[in-house]
Motif scaffolding. Structure first.
Motif: not given
Length: 270
Positions: A215-217, A229-234
């Motif tokens: 959901v984040h991405h 904009y993050g990949l693995y972490f928030t």
């Protein structure tokens, strides 16, 4: 003074293998993720598909072709990396420092890559750069796992550059680099899957709330262009104030759909 095999000869000799490895791991990660989503969309949690819009065959074909293009860029870059390693520019370690140290290096490369990705990604959203670097990727409004490497050539170069920067400073055992490369593509495919895999409690505990969800991405592609904009972490999104304000509510809404489906089914049965 340089030694070893010239870059062009390295490309001719090792290029087919490098390309097969890089594009192959993309195909494997994207295919498996796509198959898992296909199956889950026919299960009791099918309502966890994040967007109501469906990606078209044309969308997926474009994503695969752009990923093929990215793999070609990575192959060229890898030939340069091999040449630089032969000439002592980049640090490559064929052995092991011991399991504990190797694992620390693996954790460090994941954390460093997340930071690099955040700032490179955010920079490519600058109005003067977006058209040339990142617009091709954002043609995927409803992304699929095939979008994992769906980049324009300039963006593919930026994404690749993390590896020589890292290896300029850190001697990294081969198995650590191999593990990170595969972890990276799997997480990338998951981030573009369009389906939420994580359990409902994921954002409710400090043990997991800092790990990105699909959901984040997905919000970054549809509804939150200048956020997440993050990949693995928030971490970086939280620290820099770029996390989408609707993230937690959207996650709760998506993961709550399967429970609502069960409640509705029980209500109908009764």
């Amino acid at each position: 003074m340089t030694t070893g095999i010239p870059p062009l000869d390295i490309l001719l000799e090792k290029g087919p293998f490098i390309f097969a490895f890089d594009f192959g791991r993309y195909l494997i990660a994207a295919s498996i993720t796509f198959a898992i989503v296909w199956g889950l969309r026919r299960s009791s949690i099918k309502a966890r598909k994040i967007q109501s819009r469906e990606a078209t065959a044309a969308d997926m074909r474009r994503e695969v072709l752009q990923s093929l293009q990215s793999a070609m860029v990575y192959t060229l870059g890898a030939a340069f990396l091999v040449w630089g390693t032969q000439n002592g520019i980049f640090k490559w370690f064929n052995g092991s420092f011991g399991l504990a140290t190797d694992l620390l290096i693996l954790v460090a490369i994941v954390i460093a890559h997340d930071a690099y990705f955040y700032w490179a990604h955010r920079t490519m959203h600058h109005p003067s750069l977006f058209k040339y670097f990142h617009r091709a990727h954002h043609r995927s409004i409803t992304p699929t796992p095939w979008a994992a490497y769906s980049f324009a050539i300039p963006e593919a170069v930026v994404m690749f550059m993390f590896v020589p920067i890292w290896q300029f400073f850190v001697p990294t055992p081969g198995w650590v680099m191999f593990t990170w490369l595969n972890f990276q593509i799997i997480r990338n495919a998951m981030g573009h899957a369009g389906f939420e895999f994580f359990p409902r409690w994921w954002l409710s505990t400090p043990l997991t709330s800092w790990i990105n969800t699909t959901v984040h991405h997905d919000l970054h592609h549809n509804g939150g262009f200048n956020t997440n904009y993050g990949l693995y972490f928030t971490w970086w999104d939280k620290w820099m104030g770029t996390e989408n304000a609707n993230y937690h509510a959207k996650f709760a809404e998506v993961v709550g759909r399967d429970g609502k489906q069960v409640e509705d089914a029980v209500a109908v049965y009764r």
